[in-house]
Write a protein that holds these residues in place. Structure first.
Motif, PDB file in Angstrom:
ATOM      1  N   ARG A   1      -4.329 -18.854   1.965  1.00 51.50           N
ATOM      2  CA  ARG A   1      -3.137 -19.072   2.789  1.00 51.50           C
ATOM      3  C   ARG A   1      -3.307 -18.342   4.115  1.00 51.50           C
ATOM      4  O   ARG A   1      -3.486 -17.128   4.129  1.00 51.50           O
ATOM      5  CB  ARG A   1      -1.922 -18.535   2.038  1.00 51.50           C
ATOM      6  CG  ARG A   1      -0.615 -18.611   2.766  1.00 51.50           C
ATOM      7  CD  ARG A   1       0.475 -18.008   1.883  1.00 51.50           C
ATOM      8  NE  ARG A   1       1.746 -17.943   2.555  1.00 51.50           N
ATOM      9  CZ  ARG A   1       2.801 -17.304   2.076  1.00 51.50           C
ATOM     10  NH1 ARG A   1       2.715 -16.675   0.911  1.00 51.50           N
ATOM     11  NH2 ARG A   1       3.927 -17.300   2.740  1.00 51.50           N
ATOM     12  N   THR A   2      -3.280 -19.108   5.205  1.00 53.61           N
ATOM     13  CA  THR A   2      -3.328 -18.503   6.523  1.00 53.61           C
ATOM     14  C   THR A   2      -2.578 -19.382   7.516  1.00 53.61           C
ATOM     15  O   THR A   2      -2.656 -20.609   7.441  1.00 53.61           O
ATOM     16  CB  THR A   2      -4.767 -18.259   7.013  1.00 53.61           C
ATOM     17  OG1 THR A   2      -4.724 -17.597   8.273  1.00 53.61           O
ATOM     18  CG2 THR A   2      -5.556 -19.546   7.145  1.00 53.61           C
ATOM     19  N   SER A   3      -1.896 -18.753   8.423  1.00 56.23           N
ATOM     20  CA  SER A   3      -1.215 -19.500   9.482  1.00 56.23           C
ATOM     21  C   SER A   3      -2.065 -19.573  10.740  1.00 56.23           C
ATOM     22  O   SER A   3      -1.766 -20.339  11.652  1.00 56.23           O
ATOM     23  CB  SER A   3       0.138 -18.862   9.803  1.00 56.23           C
ATOM     24  OG  SER A   3      -0.046 -17.535  10.241  1.00 56.23           O
ATOM     25  N   ARG A   4      -3.153 -18.790  10.754  1.00 55.25           N
ATOM     26  CA  ARG A   4      -3.991 -18.753  11.969  1.00 55.25           C
ATOM     27  C   ARG A   4      -5.413 -18.332  11.593  1.00 55.25           C
ATOM     28  O   ARG A   4      -5.662 -17.171  11.301  1.00 55.25           O
ATOM     29  CB  ARG A   4      -3.400 -17.778  12.974  1.00 55.25           C
ATOM     30  CG  ARG A   4      -4.095 -17.779  14.302  1.00 55.25           C
ATOM     31  CD  ARG A   4      -3.264 -17.006  15.331  1.00 55.25           C
ATOM     32  NE  ARG A   4      -3.885 -17.109  16.629  1.00 55.25           N
ATOM     33  CZ  ARG A   4      -4.691 -16.187  17.153  1.00 55.25           C
ATOM     34  NH1 ARG A   4      -4.976 -15.091  16.477  1.00 55.25           N
ATOM     35  NH2 ARG A   4      -5.198 -16.366  18.338  1.00 55.25           N
ATOM     36  N   THR A   5      -6.318 -19.298  11.628  1.00 55.34           N
ATOM     37  CA  THR A   5      -7.707 -18.982  11.280  1.00 55.34           C
ATOM     38  C   THR A   5      -8.446 -18.300  12.428  1.00 55.34           C
ATOM     39  O   THR A   5      -9.386 -17.548  12.187  1.00 55.34           O
ATOM     40  CB  THR A   5      -8.481 -20.252  10.871  1.00 55.34           C
ATOM     41  OG1 THR A   5      -8.543 -21.166  11.967  1.00 55.34           O
ATOM     42  CG2 THR A   5      -7.839 -20.915   9.663  1.00 55.34           C
ATOM     43  N   THR A   6      -8.025 -18.565  13.662  1.00 52.87           N
ATOM     44  CA  THR A   6      -8.670 -17.936  14.812  1.00 52.87           C
ATOM     45  C   THR A   6      -8.554 -16.424  14.698  1.00 52.87           C
ATOM     46  O   THR A   6      -7.475 -15.891  14.475  1.00 52.87           O
ATOM     47  CB  THR A   6      -8.017 -18.412  16.132  1.00 52.87           C
ATOM     48  OG1 THR A   6      -8.209 -19.819  16.239  1.00 52.87           O
ATOM     49  CG2 THR A   6      -8.634 -17.730  17.336  1.00 52.87           C
ATOM     50  N   GLY A   7      -9.683 -15.753  14.824  1.00 53.29           N
ATOM     51  CA  GLY A   7      -9.693 -14.297  14.776  1.00 53.29           C
ATOM     52  C   GLY A   7      -9.775 -13.695  13.386  1.00 53.29           C
ATOM     53  O   GLY A   7      -9.893 -12.476  13.259  1.00 53.29           O
ATOM     54  N   MET A   8      -9.748 -14.505  12.327  1.00 50.60           N
ATOM     55  CA  MET A   8      -9.892 -13.955  10.972  1.00 50.60           C
ATOM     56  C   MET A   8     -11.346 -13.575  10.733  1.00 50.60           C
ATOM     57  O   MET A   8     -12.216 -14.442  10.675  1.00 50.60           O
ATOM     58  CB  MET A   8      -9.463 -14.979   9.913  1.00 50.60           C
ATOM     59  CG  MET A   8      -7.988 -15.145   9.750  1.00 50.60           C
ATOM     60  SD  MET A   8      -7.620 -16.250   8.347  1.00 50.60           S
ATOM     61  CE  MET A   8      -8.092 -15.203   6.960  1.00 50.60           C
TER      62      MET A   8
ATOM     63  N   MET B   1      -9.287 -26.096  12.294  1.00 52.87           N
ATOM     64  CA  MET B   1      -8.156 -26.260  11.385  1.00 52.87           C
ATOM     65  C   MET B   1      -7.485 -24.897  11.381  1.00 52.87           C
ATOM     66  O   MET B   1      -7.959 -23.965  10.748  1.00 52.87           O
ATOM     67  CB  MET B   1      -8.648 -26.667   9.988  1.00 52.87           C
ATOM     68  CG  MET B   1      -7.599 -27.301   9.137  1.00 52.87           C
ATOM     69  SD  MET B   1      -6.823 -28.764   9.840  1.00 52.87           S
ATOM     70  CE  MET B   1      -8.120 -29.985   9.788  1.00 52.87           C
ATOM     71  N   GLU B   2      -6.433 -24.768  12.140  1.00 53.78           N
ATOM     72  CA  GLU B   2      -5.847 -23.453  12.410  1.00 53.78           C
ATOM     73  C   GLU B   2      -5.054 -22.893  11.230  1.00 53.78           C
ATOM     74  O   GLU B   2      -5.097 -21.702  10.959  1.00 53.78           O
ATOM     75  CB  GLU B   2      -4.961 -23.524  13.656  1.00 53.78           C
ATOM     76  CG  GLU B   2      -4.569 -22.187  14.198  1.00 53.78           C
ATOM     77  CD  GLU B   2      -5.747 -21.366  14.690  1.00 53.78           C
ATOM     78  OE1 GLU B   2      -5.995 -20.294  14.098  1.00 53.78           O
ATOM     79  OE2 GLU B   2      -6.423 -21.756  15.650  1.00 53.78           O
ATOM     80  N   SER B   3      -4.313 -23.743  10.539  1.00 56.33           N
ATOM     81  CA  SER B   3      -3.516 -23.234   9.411  1.00 56.33           C
ATOM     82  C   SER B   3      -3.870 -24.002   8.146  1.00 56.33           C
ATOM     83  O   SER B   3      -4.164 -25.196   8.184  1.00 56.33           O
ATOM     84  CB  SER B   3      -2.023 -23.334   9.711  1.00 56.33           C
ATOM     85  OG  SER B   3      -1.661 -24.650  10.051  1.00 56.33           O
ATOM     86  N   TYR B   4      -3.821 -23.280   7.027  1.00 52.78           N
ATOM     87  CA  TYR B   4      -4.215 -23.866   5.746  1.00 52.78           C
ATOM     88  C   TYR B   4      -3.533 -23.100   4.621  1.00 52.78           C
ATOM     89  O   TYR B   4      -3.483 -21.873   4.636  1.00 52.78           O
ATOM     90  CB  TYR B   4      -5.736 -23.777   5.567  1.00 52.78           C
ATOM     91  CG  TYR B   4      -6.225 -24.280   4.236  1.00 52.78           C
ATOM     92  CD1 TYR B   4      -6.635 -25.596   4.068  1.00 52.78           C
ATOM     93  CD2 TYR B   4      -6.275 -23.443   3.128  1.00 52.78           C
ATOM     94  CE1 TYR B   4      -7.076 -26.062   2.841  1.00 52.78           C
ATOM     95  CE2 TYR B   4      -6.710 -23.897   1.898  1.00 52.78           C
ATOM     96  CZ  TYR B   4      -7.111 -25.204   1.759  1.00 52.78           C
ATOM     97  OH  TYR B   4      -7.533 -25.657   0.548  1.00 52.78           O
ATOM     98  N   VAL B   5      -3.014 -23.862   3.670  1.00 54.26           N
ATOM     99  CA  VAL B   5      -2.483 -23.297   2.433  1.00 54.26           C
ATOM    100  C   VAL B   5      -3.041 -24.154   1.306  1.00 54.26           C
ATOM    101  O   VAL B   5      -2.871 -25.373   1.307  1.00 54.26           O
ATOM    102  CB  VAL B   5      -0.938 -23.350   2.391  1.00 54.26           C
ATOM    103  CG1 VAL B   5      -0.418 -22.802   1.076  1.00 54.26           C
ATOM    104  CG2 VAL B   5      -0.334 -22.622   3.571  1.00 54.26           C
TER     105      VAL B   5
END
Length: 148
Positions: free
Chosen positions: A81-88, A100-104
């Motif tokens: 679960r993430t609302s923002r993949t950028t910077g992870m 794909m910036e957000s994913y659950v």
């Protein structure tokens, strides 16, 4: 009638597509999908797209190698679960980080020891999912396998 009962009625009357449409209407994410894992590749079983965009080629969403998907983390951790993949940092080097910036995603189990695949919401834009909706989605992930 509660939301879970409404979902079950949607699934019973319209099948998996109707159930995913119901789920997709509850969230801001553009896509809601079920993927089947077979031979280390995720194959789309059903995909609901909130937008009608004839210029978007959904072909890239039909089959995805497990190692190129966020679903690999669902397998490893039981959810992702993430609302923002950028910077992870955990996603550094991943081909879909920032695309794909957000994913659950949650696993769909057909038996206690056999994973069918995943249920997921995803979007190119940053999208959050409330804790309440995530809890609801966990319940849904236990219901959906009987409709696959």
């Amino acid at each position: 009638m509660d939301d879970y009962t409404q979902l079950a009625e949607s699934l019973n009357s319209g099948g998996l597509e109707a159930g995913l449409r119901f789920l997709n209407q509850r969230v801001d994410h553009r896509f809601t999908a079920v993927y089947r894992l077979q031979d280390m590749v995720l194959h789309n079983v059903e995909l609901v797209d909130k937008l009608v965009d004839d210029d978007f080629d959904r072909g890239g969403l039909q089959s995805v190698p497990l190692g190129d998907s966020f679903c690999q983390f669902v397998l490893r951790d039981g959810f992702f679960r993430t609302s923002r993949t950028t910077g992870m940092e955990a996603l550094n080097g991943h081909p879909h980080q920032g695309v794909m910036e957000s994913y659950v995603g949650l696993p769909l189990m057909t038996s206690p020891d056999h994973m069918f695949g995943t249920l997921c919401h995803f979007d190119f834009a940053e999208r959050a999912l409330s804790d309440e909706e995530f809890t609801f989605l966990q319940r849904v992930a236990r219901l959906l396998p009987r409709y696959l």
